[in-house]
Enzyme design. Structure first.
Site, mmCIF file in Angstrom:
data_model
loop_
_atom_site.group_PDB
_atom_site.id
_atom_site.type_symbol
_atom_site.label_atom_id
_atom_site.label_comp_id
_atom_site.label_asym_id
_atom_site.label_seq_id
_atom_site.Cartn_x
_atom_site.Cartn_y
_atom_site.Cartn_z
ATOM 1 N N LYS A 40 -36.228 70.955 -3.484
ATOM 2 C CA LYS A 40 -37.102 71.774 -4.329
ATOM 3 C C LYS A 40 -38.223 72.357 -3.482
ATOM 4 C CE LYS A 40 -36.441 69.834 -8.878
ATOM 5 N NZ LYS A 40 -37.058 69.190 -10.041
ATOM 6 N N THR B 275 -37.709 58.791 -2.945
ATOM 7 C CA THR B 275 -36.431 58.091 -2.732
ATOM 8 C C THR B 275 -35.990 58.197 -1.271
ATOM 9 O OG1 THR B 275 -35.804 58.663 -4.985
ATOM 10 C CG2 THR B 275 -34.036 57.962 -3.522
ATOM 11 N N ASP C 137 -36.909 65.855 -4.153
ATOM 12 C CA ASP C 137 -37.873 66.353 -5.139
ATOM 13 C C ASP C 137 -39.262 65.843 -4.752
ATOM 14 O OD1 ASP C 137 -39.245 67.201 -7.354
ATOM 15 O OD2 ASP C 137 -37.809 66.498 -8.819
HETATM 16 P P1 XMP Z 1 -37.317 62.059 -5.656
HETATM 17 O O1 XMP Z 1 -37.231 63.021 -4.493
HETATM 18 O O2 XMP Z 1 -38.326 62.523 -6.653
HETATM 19 O O3 XMP Z 1 -35.915 62.101 -6.402
HETATM 20 O O4 XMP Z 1 -37.553 60.649 -5.218
HETATM 21 C C1 XMP Z 1 -35.476 60.984 -7.156
HETATM 22 C C2 XMP Z 1 -34.289 61.250 -7.997
HETATM 23 O O5 XMP Z 1 -34.733 61.919 -9.177
HETATM 24 C C3 XMP Z 1 -33.704 62.688 -9.674
HETATM 25 N N1 XMP Z 1 -34.187 64.078 -9.818
HETATM 26 C C4 XMP Z 1 -33.585 65.000 -10.540
HETATM 27 N N2 XMP Z 1 -32.489 64.915 -11.311
HETATM 28 N N3 XMP Z 1 -32.703 67.182 -11.848
HETATM 29 C C5 XMP Z 1 -32.059 66.013 -11.957
HETATM 30 O O6 XMP Z 1 -31.047 65.955 -12.646
HETATM 31 C C6 XMP Z 1 -33.820 67.359 -11.097
HETATM 32 O O7 XMP Z 1 -34.368 68.455 -11.048
HETATM 33 C C7 XMP Z 1 -34.284 66.186 -10.424
HETATM 34 N N4 XMP Z 1 -35.309 65.959 -9.621
HETATM 35 C C8 XMP Z 1 -35.226 64.637 -9.267
HETATM 36 C C9 XMP Z 1 -32.556 62.630 -8.665
HETATM 37 O O8 XMP Z 1 -31.561 61.723 -9.065
HETATM 38 C C10 XMP Z 1 -33.231 62.161 -7.397
HETATM 39 O O9 XMP Z 1 -32.329 61.492 -6.533
#
Ligand code: XMP
Length: 182
Positions: free
Chosen positions: A130, A106, A102
């Site tokens: 995404k 992470t 996303d």
């Molecule tokens: P990023 O890439 O932002 O992602 O470091 C970190 C964590 O955030 C959660 N995440 C989501 N969980 N729907 C969810 O249920 C979503 O659309 C979503 N986007 C981010 C997810 O655990 C990811 O590992």
């Protein structure tokens, strides 16, 4: 509006078919070389379980719970990767398996920490990417599906701890804010 799962974005059959293809790509890439798969808790759970059961190659499984800080009032801190939970990765070929790419924070933190710990190689795999401008760009070596920039739940992904158990991935309806940290 009540927050709840709405439109199904990916159904069970589509997910299963894509996992067959993804497992094949990963198998071919590593060609039987022993690897360590690092699953990112909690969102990876169902994806990881379904993916690794498609492999016969030698592998070890490790799980890590990455802590993300969400505080819009404070300067952005990088996610905390508790490397102690991972055991030794020095010299090993590591495949990180996460639910979604996303913001990218992470996966970027994991790649940099595992590389710094002396891994022989670090590759990234996510079920979902995404379609958005990521705050931290990473190279996804293996990607299940590219989805629109909407909040999704199901197949391991949750909203406030709910709906991880859905067998499909659905768009979260009525959602318009940062999810609470659970
Ligand atoms: P990023 O890439 O932002 O992602 O470091 C970190 C964590 O955030 C959660 N995440 C989501 N969980 N729907 C969810 O249920 C979503 O659309 C979503 N986007 C981010 C997810 O655990 C990811 O590992």
């Amino acid at each position: 509006m009540e927050v709840r799962p709405g439109k199904v974005l990916l159904d069970e059959k589509e997910i299963a078919a894509r996992l067959d293809g993804l497992a094949e790509e990963i198998r071919e890439f590593y060609g039987g070389m022993p690897i360590v798969i690092v699953g990112v808790l909690d969102g990876c759970l169902i994806f990881l379980a379904d993916l690794v059961r498609r492999f016969e190659m030698p592998l070890e499984l490790a799980l890590v719970k990455v802590r993300t800080y969400i505080d819009e009032a404070a300067p952005q801190k990088p996610p905390d990767v508790p490397m102690g939970e991972l055991g030794g990765v020095a010299g090993r070929h590591v495949l990180v398996v996460d639910d979604i790419y996303d913001t990218g924070a992470t996966l970027a933190a994991l790649k940099s920490e595992i590389t710094a710990a002396g891994a022989g190689s670090v590759r990234l795999c996510a079920l979902l990417e995404k379609k958005r401008e990521h705050e931290q760009e990473v190279h996804l070596d293996f990607c299940g599906f590219r989805i629109p920039d909407v909040f999704v739940v199901g197949y391991g992904l949750d909203y406030a701890g709910r709906w991880r158990n859905l067998p499909h991935v659905a768009v979260l309806e009525g959602y318009d804010e940062t999810p609470p940290v659970v």
